[in-house]
Structures are given as C-alpha cells and as structure tokens.
Write an enzyme that holds these catalytic residues in place. Structure first.
Site, PDB file in Angstrom:
ATOM      1  N   GLY A   1     -43.881 -43.216  10.233  1.00 55.50           N
ATOM      2  CA  GLY A   1     -43.704 -41.728  10.375  1.00 55.50           C
ATOM      3  C   GLY A   1     -42.301 -41.088  10.764  1.00 55.50           C
TER       4      GLY A   1
ATOM      5  CG  ASP B   1     -45.466 -45.472  18.756  1.00 57.35           C
ATOM      6  OD1 ASP B   1     -46.945 -45.642  18.965  1.00 57.35           O
ATOM      7  OD2 ASP B   1     -45.040 -45.517  17.708  1.00 57.35           O
TER       8      ASP B   1
ATOM      9  CE  LYS C   1     -36.849 -45.295  13.566  1.00 59.38           C
ATOM     10  NZ  LYS C   1     -37.102 -45.003  14.710  1.00 59.38           N
TER      11      LYS C   1
END
Length: 274
Positions: free
Chosen positions: A32, A144, A51
């Site tokens: 996401g 996370d 990234k």
C-alpha cells in the site's frame, strides 16, 4: 508518517535509469505504501533496493512521507534494521534508496517450506526483539511488524524492513483510516480500535509473527479485514499445534492489554531460558 489513499503508480519499467544513477532490474515487491525494486547503483557498482513511494495527495505530502520514513531509518544503526542510503526524486516520483537484502521474507519462507523449526523460531525471535529494542530506544514504533516485513538473509541476518507507517512513540493515532494502513491480521488490539499505540503494540505484532512462523498462519486471520479486526480485539488466538516450548512466550506477547505484555527484556530472558 500518515497513510493516505493509494493511487495507481506511474508506469515504471525494468531498465529505467532513476536519477541518472540507479538502473531498475526487477520488481521485488509491492504494498500500500510503495513498490520496491532491485536496482544497480551504476556509480558505486553495487545492488540496492529502491522504494518508489506510491501515495496520493500533493507532491509535498509524498515528499514529506519519503523524508519521514528515511529519517526514521537514519536514526537507527542496527544490524537488524534495514539501512537507508538516500532519498531522491526523479520525474516527480519519490524514491528511498536502501540496502539490498538477500534471502527471503519470513512470509515467503513459510509459504514455500511450511512452519519453521522451534530452534530457528527462537533464534529469529531473539534477533527481532533486539531490533525492536533499538527501534523503541530511538523513539519509534514500527507499527507493521509482520512476516512480510521480516527478511531472513542468506548470511544469517534477520532484518526488520518497511518503516513506511512508523510513528514516534508520543504520536497519538486518531484517524480511523490510519488503522487500515497496516495488516489487520498482525496489528495490536489497541491499534485496531484506533487508540494510541506504543512499543507494546510492536510486541503484540511480534507475537502474531512468531505464531505464523511456528504454526504457518496468522493467529487472527479470519477472512475479510473487518472480521479479522474484530478477532484481533475480542477473540483468542487460533489453537497452538506446533509451538511447543515457545507457546507461553507467544501467548504472553498476544495479551490483549498492552500494559501486561512482556517487555523486550522480559521476552529475551524467556527466550534465552528455553
């Protein structure tokens, strides 16, 4: 770092030269918060992970998100935390340049080979607790921790990755949309409720991750995200069948009340005592 609605990313192809220096070679993964590419640093002649931030909103919001994640990682110098080299912009895209990690994620390993042997789970857990201790000492909450964000490297390193939704310890979570920024099957009950989170939240997620390592699946995966969130808040974990001596440690980490979860030091002591 706040997650916002995801838009379709710009078309990016293998072979693209980013910022006149990084040659994209292969897509390693997506989520996401962005896409991660294997790239060649043509200046230093080394492999790196790139990234690409994939966030909606104004350009300054995307830039702020990239800088916030990079700064979070830059505050950490620990073998168990992925290292960041730079933050760059190219054709309107924001990129974080990180070290390239060999091996597979824990999620990939369990999917391919099944649950890990108890000694391997114990060793991995010790590395992850030590990494989280460093993260929390730096004033951060990862937010996370899950099998897909644990890299089992070929050289034996166990590395915590993806700090895209990390927060500072004193940052209160108030927006319901932020709850869904992580993975429901591995988030803590307090985060699922939208309450403020702290280091204990990462310890709960660690417990869920260790459960997946030893049992092969999340302790709370209940199908759709909403049902899973309800299970995280209200239900007991799925039955233990393979955990053996690490079961009491995982059960303690999965305590619903963050105030009664073991600390990193207590978790390390329990693992060493096995």
């Amino acid at each position: 770092m706040r997650a916002v609605a995801v838009l379709a990313p710009a078309i990016v192809n293998s072979g693209r030269l980013v910022a006149g220096r990084y040659r994209l070679q292969a897509l390693l993964g997506r989520g996401g918060m962005g896409r991660v590419w294997l790239a060649e640093d043509e200046l230093l002649r080394r492999k790196v992970a790139l990234k690409q931030l994939v966030l909606s909103g104004e350009a300054n919001q995307v830039r702020a998100s990239a800088l916030a994640e990079a700064r979070s990682l830059a505050r950490l110098d620990h073998a168990g935390v992925v290292k960041v080299h730079d933050v760059i912009e190219d054709s309107g895209d924001q990129w974080i340049v990180m070290e390239y990690l060999s091996g597979r994620t824990l999620a990939e390993t369990v999917a391919a080979d099944g649950p890990l042997p108890i000694p391997d789970v114990r060793r991995m857990a010790l590395h992850l607790v030590d990494a989280l201790r460093a993260v929390h000492a730096a004033g951060l909450v990862h937010s996370d921790v899950k099998p897909a964000n644990v890299q089992l490297c070929d050289d034996g390193r166990v590395v915590l990755t993806d700090f895209g939704i990390a927060t500072t310890i004193d940052d209160e979570q108030t927006l319901p949309s932020e709850v869904l920024a992580g993975s429901p099957a591995y988030m803590s009950p307090e985060r699922a409720r939208g309450d403020a989170v702290g280091p204990a939240s990462d310890l709960f997620s660690l417990g869920a991750t260790l459960f997946a390592a030893v049992e092969g699946s999340s302790p709370f995966g209940a199908g759709d995200p909403f049902t899973t969130l309800v299970a995280v808040v209200e239900a007991r974990p799925a039955p233990f069948t393979h955990a053996g001596p690490v079961r009491p440690i995982i059960e303690a980490l999965l305590t619903k009340n963050p105030a009664t979860r073991p600390t990193p030091d207590q978790t390390t002591a329990a693992l060493l005592a096995l």
